[in-house]
Design a protein around this motif. Structure first.
Motif, PDB file in Angstrom:
ATOM      1  N   MET A  14       0.858  -1.133   0.107  1.00 26.66           N
ATOM      2  CA  MET A  14      -0.178  -0.151   0.260  1.00 26.66           C
ATOM      3  C   MET A  14       0.943   1.726  -0.360  1.00 26.66           C
ATOM      4  N   LEU A  15       1.672   1.518   1.040  1.00 32.67           N
ATOM      5  CA  LEU A  15       2.802   2.304   0.951  1.00 32.67           C
ATOM      6  C   LEU A  15       3.516   2.434  -0.303  1.00 32.67           C
ATOM      7  N   SER A  16       3.902   1.936  -1.165  1.00 32.18           N
ATOM      8  CA  SER A  16       4.676   2.433  -2.476  1.00 32.18           C
ATOM      9  C   SER A  16       3.072   2.407  -2.940  1.00 32.18           C
ATOM     10  N   SER A  17       2.255   1.507  -3.377  1.00 37.37           N
ATOM     11  CA  SER A  17       0.794   2.431  -3.674  1.00 37.37           C
ATOM     12  C   SER A  17       0.662   4.389  -3.807  1.00 37.37           C
ATOM     13  N   ILE A  18       1.071   4.699  -2.843  1.00 34.10           N
ATOM     14  CA  ILE A  18       0.657   5.778  -2.555  1.00 34.10           C
ATOM     15  C   ILE A  18       2.216   6.554  -3.455  1.00 34.10           C
ATOM     16  N   ALA A  19       3.554   5.968  -2.758  1.00 31.74           N
ATOM     17  CA  ALA A  19       4.516   6.987  -3.468  1.00 31.74           C
ATOM     18  C   ALA A  19       4.661   6.161  -4.609  1.00 31.74           C
ATOM     19  N   TYR A  20       4.153   5.707  -5.796  1.00 22.71           N
ATOM     20  CA  TYR A  20       3.899   5.688  -7.017  1.00 22.71           C
ATOM     21  C   TYR A  20       2.880   6.397  -7.172  1.00 22.71           C
ATOM     22  N   VAL A  21       2.179   7.093  -6.648  1.00 26.00           N
ATOM     23  CA  VAL A  21       0.968   7.971  -6.531  1.00 26.00           C
ATOM     24  C   VAL A  21       1.848   9.396  -7.115  1.00 26.00           C
ATOM     25  N   LEU A  22       2.295   9.629  -5.676  1.00 21.44           N
ATOM     26  CA  LEU A  22       2.865  10.663  -5.127  1.00 21.44           C
ATOM     27  C   LEU A  22       4.077  10.787  -6.256  1.00 21.44           C
ATOM     28  N   GLN A  23       4.569   9.894  -7.073  1.00 22.51           N
ATOM     29  CA  GLN A  23       5.915  10.835  -7.600  1.00 22.51           C
ATOM     30  C   GLN A  23       5.672  10.747  -8.732  1.00 22.51           C
ATOM     31  N   LEU A  24       4.287  10.782  -9.123  1.00 27.80           N
ATOM     32  CA  LEU A  24       3.655  10.908 -10.867  1.00 27.80           C
ATOM     33  C   LEU A  24       2.968  12.655 -10.222  1.00 27.80           C
ATOM     34  N   LEU A  25       3.115  12.934  -8.768  1.00 30.03           N
ATOM     35  CA  LEU A  25       2.854  14.522  -8.925  1.00 30.03           C
ATOM     36  C   LEU A  25       4.111  15.206  -9.051  1.00 30.03           C
ATOM     37  N   LEU A  55      14.658  -2.323   5.322  1.00 32.17           N
ATOM     38  CA  LEU A  55      14.301  -3.169   4.138  1.00 32.17           C
ATOM     39  C   LEU A  55      13.021  -2.862   3.415  1.00 32.17           C
ATOM     40  N   ALA A  56      12.246  -2.338   4.325  1.00 31.73           N
ATOM     41  CA  ALA A  56      10.911  -2.017   4.311  1.00 31.73           C
ATOM     42  C   ALA A  56      11.114  -0.993   2.910  1.00 31.73           C
ATOM     43  N   GLY A  57      12.168  -0.404   4.045  1.00 29.19           N
ATOM     44  CA  GLY A  57      11.815   1.470   3.252  1.00 29.19           C
ATOM     45  C   GLY A  57      12.200   1.066   1.260  1.00 29.19           C
ATOM     46  N   ILE A  58      12.944   0.443   1.924  1.00 28.97           N
ATOM     47  CA  ILE A  58      14.144   0.172   0.950  1.00 28.97           C
ATOM     48  C   ILE A  58      12.544  -0.324  -0.275  1.00 28.97           C
ATOM     49  N   GLY A  59      12.002  -1.219   0.242  1.00 28.27           N
ATOM     50  CA  GLY A  59      11.181  -1.946  -0.737  1.00 28.27           C
ATOM     51  C   GLY A  59      10.636  -1.262  -1.333  1.00 28.27           C
ATOM     52  N   VAL A  60       9.436  -0.052  -1.074  1.00 24.96           N
ATOM     53  CA  VAL A  60       8.788   0.921  -1.309  1.00 24.96           C
ATOM     54  C   VAL A  60       9.501   2.038  -2.930  1.00 24.96           C
ATOM     55  N   GLU A  61      10.790   2.252  -1.846  1.00 29.24           N
ATOM     56  CA  GLU A  61      11.749   2.979  -2.332  1.00 29.24           C
ATOM     57  C   GLU A  61      11.576   1.905  -4.205  1.00 29.24           C
ATOM     58  N   ILE A  63       9.454  -0.628  -5.214  1.00 26.21           N
ATOM     59  CA  ILE A  63       8.643  -0.592  -5.810  1.00 26.21           C
ATOM     60  C   ILE A  63       7.676   0.325  -6.481  1.00 26.21           C
ATOM     61  N   LYS A  64       8.684   1.289  -6.578  1.00 28.35           N
ATOM     62  CA  LYS A  64       7.525   2.699  -6.596  1.00 28.35           C
ATOM     63  C   LYS A  64       8.598   3.109  -8.163  1.00 28.35           C
ATOM     64  N   ASN A  65       9.245   2.494  -7.946  1.00 27.54           N
ATOM     65  CA  ASN A  65      10.576   2.806  -9.002  1.00 27.54           C
ATOM     66  C   ASN A  65       9.812   1.781  -9.879  1.00 27.54           C
ATOM     67  N   PHE A  66      10.165   0.919  -9.822  1.00 23.61           N
ATOM     68  CA  PHE A  66       9.756  -0.069 -10.737  1.00 23.61           C
ATOM     69  C   PHE A  66       8.738  -0.160 -11.399  1.00 23.61           C
ATOM     70  N   LEU A  83      16.340   4.829 -11.697  1.00 24.60           N
ATOM     71  CA  LEU A  83      17.685   4.477 -10.271  1.00 24.60           C
ATOM     72  C   LEU A  83      18.334   5.543  -9.622  1.00 24.60           C
ATOM     73  N   ALA A  84      18.673   6.762 -10.285  1.00 30.12           N
ATOM     74  CA  ALA A  84      19.050   7.830  -9.569  1.00 30.12           C
ATOM     75  C   ALA A  84      17.990   8.241  -8.419  1.00 30.12           C
ATOM     76  N   ASN A  85      16.798   8.113  -8.919  1.00 26.42           N
ATOM     77  CA  ASN A  85      15.750   8.205  -7.455  1.00 26.42           C
ATOM     78  C   ASN A  85      15.548   6.890  -6.722  1.00 26.42           C
ATOM     79  N   PHE A  86      15.952   6.447  -7.276  1.00 27.29           N
ATOM     80  CA  PHE A  86      16.111   4.785  -5.746  1.00 27.29           C
ATOM     81  C   PHE A  86      17.230   5.127  -5.415  1.00 27.29           C
ATOM     82  N   ILE A  87      18.688   5.972  -5.964  1.00 26.74           N
ATOM     83  CA  ILE A  87      19.344   5.646  -4.702  1.00 26.74           C
ATOM     84  C   ILE A  87      18.855   6.823  -3.971  1.00 26.74           C
ATOM     85  N   ALA A  88      19.182   7.322  -4.612  1.00 26.89           N
ATOM     86  CA  ALA A  88      18.687   9.134  -3.636  1.00 26.89           C
ATOM     87  C   ALA A  88      17.565   9.232  -2.661  1.00 26.89           C
TER      88      ALA A  88
END
Length: 191
Positions: A14-25, A55-61, A63-66, A83-88
């Protein structure tokens, strides 16, 4: 035990989905290069990292970038921006998770957010010089930037962008944290 794993997987999804939507904004910041877009997609990753661990936070990062690359794509055809967004994002959330999980206070959270901003700014400056900017020029078949031009772009555009993004996310997350602190305390008591 199994119920806790399912809860964590559902929460991270769920947090990954929210992160993806926020990344679009995303939006540009005035005075900075227009290709640098500020978004608040690190906020759900931060929440996952302080509740469930880094690890959960990295997982969200991840999934959202994928999802972002799969749905939106990239100008280069290769996920250099993702990849840059994931690393940052990863560099930003790890210190926050560490300090918060060690001290579990607003002061620990603040120390983590500040150190995450500083580390992200420094690391992304180096990575942009060594890897990311050369990758963009190579994949776009653009002329290679000189070292001086890259350094100027990093000092005038990329470093200020990372500082501003880190500060905006810090302010937003502290406001969010003050609202959800009682819930977080209950989560820690149950685990």
């Amino acid at each position: 035990m199994q119920k806790g794993k399912v809860y964590k997987m559902v929460a991270v999804s769920m947090l990954s989905s929210i992160a993806y939507v926020l990344q679009l904004l995303d939006f540009p910041f005035p005075g900075l290069p227009s290709f640098l877009q500020i978004d608040f997609s690190e906020v759900p990753a931060l929440l996952a990292a302080i509740v469930f661990g880094p690890l959960a936070g990295i997982g969200v990062e991840a999934i959202k970038n994928f999802l972002h690359y799969g749905m939106v794509g990239n100008l280069t055809g290769v996920p250099v921006g993702e990849l840059a967004n994931f690393i940052a994002g990863t560099i930003f959330i790890i210190p926050v998770s560490y300090f918060f999980r060690k001290y579990r206070t607003t002061k620990g959270l603040s120390a983590g957010l500040v150190s995450g901003t500083v580390l992200m700014t420094l690391a992304m400056g180096v990575l942009n010089y060594v890897l990311i900017l050369p990758a963009y020029t190579w994949f776009l078949n653009s002329p290679q930037m000189s070292g001086e031009a890259m350094m100027n772009l990093i000092l005038v555009g990329i470093a200020p962008f990372n500082v501003i993004k880190g500060l905006l996310i810090t302010l937003l997350f502290i406001v969010l944290y003050t609202r959800i602190q009682p819930w977080l305390n209950r989560q820690y008591q149950h685990s």
